[in-house]
Design a protein around this motif. Structure first.
Motif, mmCIF file in Angstrom:
data_model
loop_
_atom_site.group_PDB
_atom_site.id
_atom_site.type_symbol
_atom_site.label_atom_id
_atom_site.label_comp_id
_atom_site.label_asym_id
_atom_site.label_seq_id
_atom_site.Cartn_x
_atom_site.Cartn_y
_atom_site.Cartn_z
ATOM 1 N N GLU A 1 51.461 37.640 45.755
ATOM 2 C CA GLU A 1 50.243 36.837 45.772
ATOM 3 C C GLU A 1 49.638 36.701 47.174
ATOM 4 N N MET B 1 45.842 37.442 47.671
ATOM 5 C CA MET B 1 45.009 36.443 47.024
ATOM 6 C C MET B 1 44.979 35.145 47.840
ATOM 7 N N PRO C 1 43.282 29.028 43.596
ATOM 8 C CA PRO C 1 44.014 29.652 42.507
ATOM 9 C C PRO C 1 44.491 28.566 41.544
#
Length: 138
Positions: A112, A115, A134
């Protein structure tokens, strides 16, 4: 009156401190950051004590920490960095364990990382505001 190039807001360089036992995440960090509209510096160390020394000498804009560091522990380092400078965002990362329940919202999986960095940039860099975090951070 139109703005000249000299009157545009000055954007400070972004300093990213990466603390991980292995340097494999550094190319991913550099690749994501290469798209940012600001100058970026990435500093990497595998030693939590060295990380504190680096952070004290030149405060980072954001810190990426391996939550499973051996020496002094990644969790201890995260706590020390957060207490030292409240506005510093410290992101903890670890590998997902097979069959384990999802980690708490403060720990991310290494996959991740791109991101999380993009989300941080959208919150902190000019012209990138207005994005939602997120899902597991809401």
């Amino acid at each position: 009156m139109p703005l000249s190039a000299d009157s545009s807001p000055r954007i400070d360089p972004v300093d990213v401190l990466v603390v991980s036992a292995r340097s494999q995440c550094v190319p991913t960090v550099r690749e994501v950051l290469s798209r940012w509209p600001v100058q970026v510096r990435v500093r990497w160390t595998s030693d939590p004590i060295d990380a504190l020394r680096l952070a004290l000498a030149e405060p980072p804009s954001v810190a990426i920490v391996d939550a499973r560091l051996d020496r002094a522990g990644g969790r201890a380092l995260i706590g020390q960095l957060a207490r030292w400078r409240a506005e510093l965002e410290v992101f903890a990362f670890e590998e997902p364990a097979a069959g384990a329940p999802p980690s708490g919202p403060s720990t991310w999986h290494w996959r991740e990382l791109p991101m999380v960095l993009r989300w941080w940039a959208k919150r902190h860099l000019p012209g990138q505001e207005g994005t939602r975090p997120p899902e597991h951070m809401q």
